[in-house]
Motif scaffolding. Structure first.
Motif, PDB file in Angstrom:
ATOM      1  N   SER A  83     112.385  61.699  49.159  1.00  0.00           N
ATOM      2  CA  SER A  83     113.674  61.967  49.797  1.00  0.00           C
ATOM      3  C   SER A  83     114.796  61.743  48.791  1.00  0.00           C
ATOM      4  O   SER A  83     114.641  60.974  47.836  1.00  0.00           O
ATOM      5  CB  SER A  83     113.853  61.061  51.016  1.00  0.00           C
ATOM      6  OG  SER A  83     113.840  59.715  50.612  1.00  0.00           O
ATOM      7  N   ILE A  84     115.901  62.421  49.002  1.00  0.00           N
ATOM      8  CA  ILE A  84     116.965  62.410  47.996  1.00  0.00           C
ATOM      9  C   ILE A  84     118.327  62.097  48.597  1.00  0.00           C
ATOM     10  O   ILE A  84     118.573  62.311  49.782  1.00  0.00           O
ATOM     11  CB  ILE A  84     117.060  63.768  47.254  1.00  0.00           C
ATOM     12  CG1 ILE A  84     117.327  64.902  48.252  1.00  0.00           C
ATOM     13  CG2 ILE A  84     115.803  64.021  46.442  1.00  0.00           C
ATOM     14  CD1 ILE A  84     117.689  66.220  47.600  1.00  0.00           C
ATOM     15  N   ASN A  85     119.213  61.605  47.759  1.00  0.00           N
ATOM     16  CA  ASN A  85     120.636  61.485  48.073  1.00  0.00           C
ATOM     17  C   ASN A  85     121.343  62.772  47.695  1.00  0.00           C
ATOM     18  O   ASN A  85     122.218  63.249  48.416  1.00  0.00           O
ATOM     19  CB  ASN A  85     121.226  60.297  47.314  1.00  0.00           C
ATOM     20  CG  ASN A  85     122.730  60.190  47.444  1.00  0.00           C
ATOM     21  OD1 ASN A  85     123.483  60.845  46.724  1.00  0.00           O
ATOM     22  ND2 ASN A  85     123.169  59.360  48.378  1.00  0.00           N
ATOM     23  N   ASN A  86     120.976  63.323  46.523  1.00  0.00           N
ATOM     24  CA  ASN A  86     121.524  64.603  46.095  1.00  0.00           C
ATOM     25  C   ASN A  86     120.582  65.253  45.096  1.00  0.00           C
ATOM     26  O   ASN A  86     119.662  64.608  44.574  1.00  0.00           O
ATOM     27  CB  ASN A  86     122.937  64.460  45.512  1.00  0.00           C
ATOM     28  CG  ASN A  86     122.976  63.668  44.229  1.00  0.00           C
ATOM     29  OD1 ASN A  86     122.450  64.081  43.196  1.00  0.00           O
ATOM     30  ND2 ASN A  86     123.634  62.502  44.269  1.00  0.00           N
ATOM     31  N   LEU A  87     120.803  66.529  44.841  1.00  0.00           N
ATOM     32  CA  LEU A  87     120.040  67.261  43.853  1.00  0.00           C
ATOM     33  C   LEU A  87     121.039  67.970  42.949  1.00  0.00           C
ATOM     34  O   LEU A  87     122.053  68.498  43.421  1.00  0.00           O
ATOM     35  CB  LEU A  87     119.096  68.269  44.519  1.00  0.00           C
ATOM     36  CG  LEU A  87     118.130  68.982  43.568  1.00  0.00           C
ATOM     37  CD1 LEU A  87     116.739  69.051  44.181  1.00  0.00           C
ATOM     38  CD2 LEU A  87     118.639  70.366  43.207  1.00  0.00           C
TER      39      LEU A  87
ATOM     40  N   ILE B  88     124.397  69.235  44.867  1.00  0.00           N
ATOM     41  CA  ILE B  88     124.350  69.484  46.311  1.00  0.00           C
ATOM     42  C   ILE B  88     123.816  68.228  46.980  1.00  0.00           C
ATOM     43  O   ILE B  88     122.823  67.645  46.543  1.00  0.00           O
ATOM     44  CB  ILE B  88     123.509  70.745  46.639  1.00  0.00           C
ATOM     45  CG1 ILE B  88     123.606  71.074  48.130  1.00  0.00           C
ATOM     46  CG2 ILE B  88     122.065  70.617  46.172  1.00  0.00           C
ATOM     47  CD1 ILE B  88     123.118  72.476  48.474  1.00  0.00           C
ATOM     48  N   ARG B  89     124.499  67.776  48.015  1.00  0.00           N
ATOM     49  CA  ARG B  89     124.120  66.552  48.702  1.00  0.00           C
ATOM     50  C   ARG B  89     123.056  66.833  49.757  1.00  0.00           C
ATOM     51  O   ARG B  89     122.897  67.977  50.206  1.00  0.00           O
ATOM     52  CB  ARG B  89     125.349  65.893  49.336  1.00  0.00           C
ATOM     53  CG  ARG B  89     126.416  65.575  48.317  1.00  0.00           C
ATOM     54  CD  ARG B  89     127.490  64.635  48.811  1.00  0.00           C
ATOM     55  NE  ARG B  89     128.526  64.480  47.800  1.00  0.00           N
ATOM     56  CZ  ARG B  89     128.408  63.729  46.712  1.00  0.00           C
ATOM     57  NH1 ARG B  89     127.296  63.046  46.494  1.00  0.00           N
ATOM     58  NH2 ARG B  89     129.394  63.644  45.852  1.00  0.00           N
ATOM     59  N   SER B  90     122.375  65.797  50.171  1.00  0.00           N
ATOM     60  CA  SER B  90     121.247  65.985  51.084  1.00  0.00           C
ATOM     61  C   SER B  90     121.661  66.531  52.444  1.00  0.00           C
ATOM     62  O   SER B  90     120.844  67.127  53.145  1.00  0.00           O
ATOM     63  CB  SER B  90     120.498  64.660  51.275  1.00  0.00           C
ATOM     64  OG  SER B  90     121.357  63.676  51.811  1.00  0.00           O
ATOM     65  N   ASN B  91     122.937  66.381  52.811  1.00  0.00           N
ATOM     66  CA  ASN B  91     123.391  66.904  54.101  1.00  0.00           C
ATOM     67  C   ASN B  91     124.025  68.295  53.972  1.00  0.00           C
ATOM     68  O   ASN B  91     124.581  68.814  54.935  1.00  0.00           O
ATOM     69  CB  ASN B  91     124.385  65.944  54.759  1.00  0.00           C
ATOM     70  CG  ASN B  91     125.634  65.729  53.926  1.00  0.00           C
ATOM     71  OD1 ASN B  91     125.712  66.186  52.788  1.00  0.00           O
ATOM     72  ND2 ASN B  91     126.605  65.038  54.482  1.00  0.00           N
ATOM     73  N   GLU B  92     123.930  68.883  52.786  1.00  0.00           N
ATOM     74  CA  GLU B  92     124.446  70.230  52.567  1.00  0.00           C
ATOM     75  C   GLU B  92     123.279  71.200  52.457  1.00  0.00           C
ATOM     76  O   GLU B  92     122.183  70.839  51.994  1.00  0.00           O
ATOM     77  CB  GLU B  92     125.293  70.281  51.280  1.00  0.00           C
ATOM     78  CG  GLU B  92     126.541  69.396  51.361  1.00  0.00           C
ATOM     79  CD  GLU B  92     127.311  69.376  50.048  1.00  0.00           C
ATOM     80  OE1 GLU B  92     126.677  69.156  48.985  1.00  0.00           O
ATOM     81  OE2 GLU B  92     128.544  69.563  50.105  1.00  0.00           O
ATOM     82  N   ARG B  93     123.511  72.440  52.830  1.00  0.00           N
ATOM     83  CA  ARG B  93     122.446  73.450  52.765  1.00  0.00           C
ATOM     84  C   ARG B  93     122.706  74.496  51.705  1.00  0.00           C
ATOM     85  O   ARG B  93     121.778  75.118  51.181  1.00  0.00           O
ATOM     86  CB  ARG B  93     122.292  74.118  54.136  1.00  0.00           C
ATOM     87  CG  ARG B  93     121.750  73.188  55.191  1.00  0.00           C
ATOM     88  CD  ARG B  93     120.344  72.719  54.827  1.00  0.00           C
ATOM     89  NE  ARG B  93     119.927  71.592  55.663  1.00  0.00           N
ATOM     90  CZ  ARG B  93     119.912  70.344  55.237  1.00  0.00           C
ATOM     91  NH1 ARG B  93     120.302  70.040  53.994  1.00  0.00           N
ATOM     92  NH2 ARG B  93     119.508  69.364  56.028  1.00  0.00           N
TER      93      ARG B  93
END
Lengths: 115, 111
Positions: free
Chosen positions: B28-32, B49-54
């Protein structure tokens, strides 16, 4: 300086010798990272510092590798009894704050060749 | 060890075409993040890109993130010869930790 500075840019040494690689991060950046990149591969994490202390050294391959950052700015990666398999580009990166979570700012790397 | 896989390993296209590359990660990630590396140079950050963004856009770059599949894609539209480089995805498990890089995609754009 404006960016992350690494010296030397190229280092050729003989098997068994001791090597030091230096990283001067962006002024004011508290986090500093060392990565190693072999030809055709992505950067492989070695160690990172928050200030003067090593926050995570889980990527150091063995006890021949050691890194310091005594004053929380410049860091030195030290490799003892070099082996041919240590040949790679050693990349340094810094980021502004502990817990920054954002981008890393990379230097141009130090290319190490062990003959 | 590398955090994930990138696909394809190499991509050769002509100027004006779009280039798409994919990245998978393991935890699992915080961001990529995506980085670019010209031959013999250091890495340069492109986009995060943050984990809550698509989906996220920056100029000619479009990044998507599917956390359920643990995958991301980078699209470069209307490619130019100057886009020739290696592109790496890097995942960050949390805001404090290290970035874990993939093996990269080598992109060659011919005029």
């Amino acid at each position: 300086g404006a960016g992350v500075s690494q010296t030397p840019s190229n280092k050729v040494t003989e098997k068994g010798k001791y090597v030091e690689l230096r990283c001067d991060p962006i002024s004011g950046h508290t986090a500093l990272y060392w990565y190693r990149q072999s030809l055709g591969q992505g950067p492989e994490f070695l160690i990172y510092f928050q200030g003067t202390g090593a926050a995570d050294d889980s990527g150091l391959p063995n006890d021949r590798f050691f890194a310091v950052r005594p004053e929380g700015s410049v860091s030195t990666l030290k490799i003892q009894r070099t082996e041919r398999g240590d040949s790679a580009v050693y990349l340094c990166a810094s980021s502004p704050l502990a817990g920054w979570g954002g981008e890393l700012f990379f230097g141009e790397g130090s290319r190490l060749t062990v003959l | 060890s590398q955090q994930g896989e990138e696909d394809p390993q190499a991509l050769s296209i002509q100027e004006g075409e779009n280039a798409t590359m994919n990245c998978s990660y393991k935890t699992s990630i915080n961001n990529l993040q995506w980085y670019r590396q010209n031959s013999g140079r250091g890495l340069v950050h492109l986009i995060l890109i943050r984990s809550n963004e698509r989906e996220k856009h920056s100029g000619r770059l479009r990044v998507t993130l599917d956390t359920s599949k643990k995958s991301s894609s980078l699209l470069i539209t209307a490619s130019r010869a100057a886009d020739t480089a290696s592109y790496f995805c890097a995942s960050r498990p949390d805001s404090w930790g290290k970035l874990q890089f993939g093996a990269g995609t080598q992109v060659v754009v011919t005029p």
